[in-house]
Write an enzyme that holds these catalytic residues in place. Structure first.
Site, PDB file in Angstrom:
ATOM      1  N   ASP A 241       0.839  -1.204   0.000  1.00 42.72           N
ATOM      2  CA  ASP A 241       0.000   0.000   0.000  1.00 42.72           C
ATOM      3  C   ASP A 241       0.875   1.256   0.000  1.00 42.72           C
ATOM      4  OD1 ASP A 241      -2.628  -1.487   0.514  1.00 42.72           O
ATOM      5  OD2 ASP A 241      -1.351  -2.180   2.134  1.00 42.72           O
ATOM      6  N   HIS A 269      -4.876  -3.261   5.879  1.00 41.40           N
ATOM      7  CA  HIS A 269      -4.695  -3.539   4.447  1.00 41.40           C
ATOM      8  C   HIS A 269      -6.078  -3.876   3.888  1.00 41.40           C
ATOM      9  CE1 HIS A 269      -3.215  -4.993   0.652  1.00 41.40           C
ATOM     10  NE2 HIS A 269      -3.835  -6.139   0.850  1.00 41.40           N
TER      11      HIS A 269
HETATM   12  P1  NAX Z   1      -2.702 -17.770  -4.991  1.00 40.75           P
HETATM   13  O1  NAX Z   1      -4.054 -18.359  -4.863  1.00 40.75           O
HETATM   14  O2  NAX Z   1      -2.080 -17.629  -6.325  1.00 40.75           O
HETATM   15  O3  NAX Z   1      -1.683 -18.587  -4.083  1.00 40.75           O
HETATM   16  C1  NAX Z   1      -1.972 -18.961  -2.781  1.00 40.75           C
HETATM   17  C2  NAX Z   1      -1.180 -20.222  -2.503  1.00 40.75           C
HETATM   18  O4  NAX Z   1      -1.332 -20.524  -1.123  1.00 40.75           O
HETATM   19  C3  NAX Z   1      -1.693 -21.437  -3.283  1.00 40.75           C
HETATM   20  O5  NAX Z   1      -0.608 -22.068  -3.923  1.00 40.75           O
HETATM   21  C4  NAX Z   1      -2.311 -22.322  -2.210  1.00 40.75           C
HETATM   22  O6  NAX Z   1      -2.157 -23.711  -2.496  1.00 40.75           O
HETATM   23  C5  NAX Z   1      -1.498 -21.906  -0.992  1.00 40.75           C
HETATM   24  N1  NAX Z   1      -2.168 -22.150   0.275  1.00 40.75           N
HETATM   25  C6  NAX Z   1      -3.475 -22.027   0.569  1.00 40.75           C
HETATM   26  N2  NAX Z   1      -3.689 -22.369   1.838  1.00 40.75           N
HETATM   27  C7  NAX Z   1      -2.483 -22.705   2.361  1.00 40.75           C
HETATM   28  C8  NAX Z   1      -2.072 -23.165   3.623  1.00 40.75           C
HETATM   29  N3  NAX Z   1      -2.944 -23.351   4.604  1.00 40.75           N
HETATM   30  N4  NAX Z   1      -0.763 -23.413   3.803  1.00 40.75           N
HETATM   31  C9  NAX Z   1       0.128 -23.258   2.814  1.00 40.75           C
HETATM   32  N5  NAX Z   1      -0.218 -22.840   1.569  1.00 40.75           N
HETATM   33  C10 NAX Z   1      -1.505 -22.561   1.359  1.00 40.75           C
HETATM   34  O7  NAX Z   1      -2.783 -16.355  -4.248  1.00 40.75           O
HETATM   35  P2  NAX Z   1      -1.758 -15.148  -4.273  1.00 40.75           P
HETATM   36  O8  NAX Z   1      -2.103 -14.223  -5.370  1.00 40.75           O
HETATM   37  O9  NAX Z   1      -0.385 -15.678  -4.180  1.00 40.75           O
HETATM   38  O10 NAX Z   1      -2.173 -14.377  -2.914  1.00 40.75           O
HETATM   39  C11 NAX Z   1      -1.933 -14.962  -1.661  1.00 40.75           C
HETATM   40  C12 NAX Z   1      -2.531 -14.111  -0.556  1.00 40.75           C
HETATM   41  O11 NAX Z   1      -1.965 -12.802  -0.532  1.00 40.75           O
HETATM   42  C13 NAX Z   1      -4.039 -13.901  -0.679  1.00 40.75           C
HETATM   43  O12 NAX Z   1      -4.617 -14.049   0.595  1.00 40.75           O
HETATM   44  C14 NAX Z   1      -4.135 -12.446  -1.112  1.00 40.75           C
HETATM   45  O13 NAX Z   1      -5.377 -11.882  -0.753  1.00 40.75           O
HETATM   46  C15 NAX Z   1      -2.991 -11.853  -0.343  1.00 40.75           C
HETATM   47  N6  NAX Z   1      -2.505 -10.545  -0.765  1.00 40.75           N
HETATM   48  C16 NAX Z   1      -2.057  -9.717   0.184  1.00 40.75           C
HETATM   49  C17 NAX Z   1      -1.509  -8.486  -0.104  1.00 40.75           C
HETATM   50  C18 NAX Z   1      -0.979  -7.589   0.971  1.00 40.75           C
HETATM   51  O14 NAX Z   1      -0.545  -6.494   0.637  1.00 40.75           O
HETATM   52  N7  NAX Z   1      -1.017  -7.954   2.247  1.00 40.75           N
HETATM   53  C19 NAX Z   1      -1.489  -7.998  -1.506  1.00 40.75           C
HETATM   54  C20 NAX Z   1      -1.544  -9.097  -2.519  1.00 40.75           C
HETATM   55  C21 NAX Z   1      -2.498 -10.208  -2.183  1.00 40.75           C
HETATM   56  O15 NAX Z   1      -3.777  -9.820  -2.534  1.00 40.75           O
END
Ligand code: NAX
Length: 409
Positions: A241, A269
């Protein structure tokens, strides 16, 4: 998440003279620690990833021990890449969009410095293990000299074992018909389990960056379930952000991002965060004066930063990944190396500063002093608009906390 013992790993260790002679003769090429290995030529297609990584063991052993030019966040200098003990970095969701971009940059030394070897422990769900294998193969193919170990697992305690830094990206995406509240409960439960595992298995003094959403409330749940971890080292990522806000100001003023300082993201966030430019400077001048456009600040800048994630999804057809990974790198690099008087928005548990409710992971401006030490930027004031924004975002964080109360011991 399924807790299984399924795992893949690469063990890299320094070569002894005997190892080097054996490698030259082609008799050492697979297996962790160089015992019982096959020669590279003898591995067949179907021997699986472990064997391929065994080959890497042999290949990487002959690589380092050469002085290399290094950048450690403080400038260029020459030093042996073996000067420092490797640090264990655990990453969840490593096969996802953010994880894919992130782990490559950690292994290349962009997060902890080009003189800091790392051992990566990558954690995924059971269904995530197959794509994780691919990510690990790519890490292998990058031949990063600083990557001294690589493990992939769905077992949390193994994945967080001896971790000095954890980047928690893995979380459930919002499914069809899923309310924000449902997503919050589902994801908070993940962070409850991970908190317990970190508490049990990670190194003393571990620092944790939570990226998976809702990052601030997930941090609260994690810390509550990790009583032996210093909660001020459990941080929710606000850096994306902050970077987004700096990019917008640079564009508006026609300056470089590096000319922009002291932008603050207060609160959460989420779409209710308060991106604040009242204290910001552009080339040392007040950003408010340089921009001189309050309507732009209220009607364009703030909503744009708040909703930048959605804007990217609608343009790209996928959520921000490279920029999120880059921000996680920025966060940890500055946290570890320090950035003097620069301000960074970081969410750790509030102690009531700026009249915030204690115990909420409320983002506030801080200076990174190095080695994980931080100092709050004090004495900032708000106008009526700012007060209102602060109240709104605090209310949201309280509601989120109340929604996950059942996960707080
Ligand atoms: P993706 O869906 O591409 O990847 C998530 C990965 O996490 C998948 O490979 C899944 O298998 C794995 N996963 C799910 N549950 C798990 C668990 N219990 N243990 C280990 N691995 C697990 O999502 P992606 O675009 O990489 O985003 C990941 C997270 O970041 C989401 O929650 C998203 O909302 C969050 N974000 C946070 C941001 C921030 O600034 N704080 C910004 C970017 C993003 O939106």
């Amino acid at each position: 998440m399924g807790q299984t013992s399924r795992r893949y790993s690469v063990c890299l260790k320094f070569p002894t003279l005997t190892d080097l002679m054996r490698i030259r003769k082609g008799i050492l090429g697979s297996g962790c620690g160089g015992t019982g290995g096959k020669s590279e030529g003898s591995a067949t297609r179907n021997e699986g990833v472990e064997t391929m990584w065994g080959r890497l063991t042999g290949a990487m052993r002959v690589l380092p021990r050469q002085p290399v030019a290094l950048w450690n966040g403080a400038g260029m200098r020459a030093m042996s890449s073996f000067a420092k003990k490797p640090k264990v970095v655990s990453v969840t969701g490593a096969a996802g969009a953010i994880g894919y971009s992130l782990v490559i940059r950690i292994a290349s030394g962009e997060m902890l410095g080009k003189d800091q070897p790392v051992i990566l422990k990558l954690i995924e769900t059971e269904p995530g293990m197959k794509p994780l294998k691919g990510v690990m193969m790519e890490l292998q193919d990058c031949a990063f000299p600083l990557l001294h170990g690589l493990h992939g697992t769905a077992d949390l305690e193994e994945g967080f074992g001896d971790a000095e830094h954890c980047v928690l990206v893995g979380a459930r995406p919002r499914g069809p018909g899923m309310e924000r509240k449902d997503l919050m409960t589902a994801n908070a439960a993940i962070f409850e389990t991970q908190g317990k595992a970190i508490n049990k298995a990670a190194a003393k003094g571990v620092s944790v960056l939570v990226v998976g959403n809702p990052a601030n409330t997930n941090s609260l749940v994690l810390a509550a379930n990790a009583p032996d971890v210093d909660s001020s080292k459990v941080m929710a990522m606000m850096r994306l952000d902050q970077n987004r806000a700096m990019g917008q100001i640079a564009e508006k003023t026609g300056c470089l991002v590096s000319d922009v300082e002291k932008v603050v993201i207060w609160g959460n966030h989420s779409n209710n965060q308060y991106p604040d430019i009242h204290h910001a400077t552009v080339k040392g001048e007040s950003a408010m004066k340089v921009i001189n456009d309050e309507a732009w600040m209220k009607e364009t800048f703030i909503p744009r930063v708040q909703k930048r994630g959605a804007e990217i999804i609608s343009a790209r057809g996928a959520s921000s990944a490279a920029s999120a990974a880059s921000s996680a790198i920025d966060h940890f690099r500055d946290y570890v190396y320090g950035t003097g008087d620069m301000w960074h928005s970081i969410a750790i548990p509030s102690k009531g500063e700026y009249n915030t409710t204690p115990g909420l992971w409320f983002s506030l401006p801080r200076k990174c002093l190095g080695d994980g030490k931080m100092e709050l930027v004090e004495g900032l004031t708000f106008n009526a608009f700012g007060e209102e924004m602060m109240k709104k975002v605090e209310k949201e964080l309280i509601e989120e906390r109340d929604a996950v109360k059942h996960l707080l011991p």
